[in-house]
Scaffold this active site. Structure first.
Site, PDB file in Angstrom:
ATOM      1  CG  HIS A 181       2.505   8.459   1.961  1.00 27.53           C
ATOM      2  ND1 HIS A 181       2.978   9.374   1.023  1.00 27.53           N
ATOM      3  CD2 HIS A 181       1.418   7.962   1.648  1.00 27.53           C
ATOM      4  CE1 HIS A 181       2.359   9.362   0.036  1.00 27.53           C
ATOM      5  NE2 HIS A 181       0.952   8.661   0.425  1.00 27.53           N
TER       6      HIS A 181
ATOM      7  CB  CYS B 250      -4.877  -1.660   3.579  1.00 26.35           C
ATOM      8  SG  CYS B 250      -5.045   0.150   3.899  1.00 26.35           S
TER       9      CYS B 250
ATOM     10  CB  SER C  76      -0.102   4.003   3.972  1.00 27.48           C
ATOM     11  OG  SER C  76      -1.270   4.340   3.379  1.00 27.48           O
TER      12      SER C  76
ATOM     13  CB  CYS D 270      -0.893   0.080   1.364  1.00 31.23           C
ATOM     14  SG  CYS D 270      -1.816   1.389   1.469  1.00 31.23           S
TER      15      CYS D 270
ATOM     16  CG  HIS E 249      -0.682  -1.201   6.280  1.00 25.63           C
ATOM     17  ND1 HIS E 249       0.538  -0.401   5.258  1.00 25.63           N
ATOM     18  CD2 HIS E 249      -1.825  -0.852   5.605  1.00 25.63           C
ATOM     19  CE1 HIS E 249      -0.063   0.316   4.616  1.00 25.63           C
ATOM     20  NE2 HIS E 249      -1.297   0.114   4.718  1.00 25.63           N
TER      21      HIS E 249
HETATM   22  C1  CXF Z   1      -2.948   4.654   6.631  1.00 21.21           C
HETATM   23  C2  CXF Z   1      -4.170   5.369   7.079  1.00 21.21           C
HETATM   24  C3  CXF Z   1      -4.245   6.409   8.092  1.00 21.21           C
HETATM   25  C4  CXF Z   1      -3.088   6.800   8.534  1.00 21.21           C
HETATM   26  C5  CXF Z   1      -1.867   6.447   8.052  1.00 21.21           C
HETATM   27  C6  CXF Z   1      -1.779   4.998   7.663  1.00 21.21           C
HETATM   28  N1  CXF Z   1      -3.229   3.259   6.465  1.00 21.21           N
HETATM   29  C7  CXF Z   1      -3.488   2.474   5.822  1.00 21.21           C
HETATM   30  O1  CXF Z   1      -2.998   2.819   4.555  1.00 21.21           O
HETATM   31 ZN    ZN Z   2      -2.823   1.143   3.347  1.00 26.76          ZN
END
Ligand code: CXF
Ligand code: ZN
Length: 376
Positions: free
Chosen positions: A45, A169, A42, A40, A62
């Site tokens: 990030h 997710c 995220s 994903c 995750h």
């Molecule tokens: C994210 C969702 C919200 C905060 C940061 C991480 N998780 C999944 O992608």
């Molecule tokens: Zn995610």
């Protein structure tokens, strides 16, 4: 036990596949042998430092699927041999939110940013003894995961986890946004800004809801092609000129705008994508915030007067407002019946050792819908 895991030591430096010590499950936890993990955005990030929690060293990942090997004290719903989808948020089933049909808001979710397990301790260590943080309590970029029972959804033994792992997710977040949170009526229209894992799942949700017009917006032509394959009726290229994209949307909707719109991107590009989504939604319409903006950002580019004068609603959504213990088995049936297209969602399969390639592909932006890591 000892296993291989992808460890992030420093933001923006390649993840390292190394031997990691994994403790036995504590009370309420389960040892899972990983079968598949989605990749994903995220995680990227976190890798770039845009999502600075939990800090490294950490094992990311995750959304996953695997087979239960062992259960810790007090685990009642699962036993060795069960197949599970692993979700990025846990649900305790006992708090106010779980009791009111909102397990996505479960109080336990706040702990995902700590890097610790629910009891405040670490389960993974490097060979030299350094504790490793976990991500979302499940850290799926590893051969095994010790995860809370509260983060696991039991699924039928015939479930293809290399597809269903995405229900942990991204897919649920996008599909649920449209099918749970707004429940579109047949013929209603929606603008979906961002055609990554979330946006493409939302397009499938809108198509399943018999939406009249599904307008996909993305900066990449390749993503718009994927969007059409998932059911988008119109594709609008975002050339970083919001007003031009909005004009195209107005032309498609006879000057009205769409009944719904959503930002399915978030993070660094969110000022542009929120601006676009807000302008694309019609008077009295509802705009969804599905992608997450940078955690410290305090404002967004919305004209408050127009929000009042045009009576627009802006709605934030977490994990597709899903009741994931119910919705994920439902999605598995829909996938089995050919009503959810996971084959097109998973554009690439990789091994754990390819994790840095996966991150590079996501950073490039145009290459993939969803990538899945498969474990032997
Ligand atoms: C994210 C969702 C919200 C905060 C940061 C991480 N998780 C999944 O992608
Ligand atoms: Zn995610």
């Amino acid at each position: 036990m000892r296993m291989k895991a992808a460890v992030m030591h420093t933001p923006r430096q390649p993840l390292v596949i190394e031997d990691v010590e994994l403790d036995a499950p504590h009370a309420g936890e389960v040892l899972v042998k990983m079968v598949a993990s989605g990749v994903c955005h995220s995680d990227v990030h976190n890798y770039t430092g845009d999502l600075p929690v939990p800090p490294p060293p950490i094992v990311l990942g995750h959304e996953g699927g695997g087979i239960v090997q062992e259960v810790g004290p007090g685990v009642t719903r699962l036993k060795p041999g069960d197949k599970v989808v692993m979700t990025f948020l846990p649900s305790c089933g006992r708090c106010r939110w779980c009791h009111t049909g909102q397990p996505n808001l479960c109080d336990l979710g706040a702990g995902i940013s700590t890097g610790k397990m629910l009891d405040g301790t670490n389960r993974m260590r490097r060979a030299d003894g350094t504790p490793l943080n976990s991500w979302s309590f499940i850290s799926t970029y590893a051969e095994y995961s010790v995860a809370p029972e509260a983060s696991l959804v039991k699924v039928p033994e015939w479930t293809p986890l290399e597809k269903a792992c995405l229900f942990g997710c991204g897919f649920t977040t996008g599909y649920g946004a449209v099918t749970n949170a707004i429940r579109m009526k047949p013929g209603e229209t929606i603008t979906i800004v961002g055609c990554g894992g979330l946006g493409l799942a939302a397009i499938q949700g809108a198509a399943a809801s018999d939406a009249g017009k599904i307008i996909a917006v993305d900066v990449h032509e390749e993503k718009l092609e994927m969007a059409k394959k998932m059911g988008a009726t119109h594709a609008v290229r975002n050339r970083h000129k919001v007003d031009e994209a909005v004009k195209e949307i107005m032309d498609i909707t006879w000057g009205l705008g769409t009944d719904y719109s959503g930002d399915f991107v978030g993070f660094d590009q969110c000022n542009e994508t929120i601006d676009l989504a807000f302008k694309a939604v019609r008077k009295g319409g509802t705009m969804l915030l599905v992608g997450v903006a940078p955690l410290m950002q305090q404002t967004m580019p919305v004209n408050p007067a127009l929000m009042t004068l045009f009576q627009k609603t802006i709605k934030g959504l977490l994990f597709g407002s899903a009741q994931f213990q119910v919705d994920i088995p439902r999605y598995i049936d829909l996938m089995h019946a050919g009503k959810i297209d996971m084959d097109s969602m998973v554009t690439h399969e990789y091994k754990l050792t390819d994790i840095n390639t996966c991150f590079a592909n996501l950073l490039a932006g145009n290459k993939v819908a969803r990538q899945v890591i498969r474990f032997p």
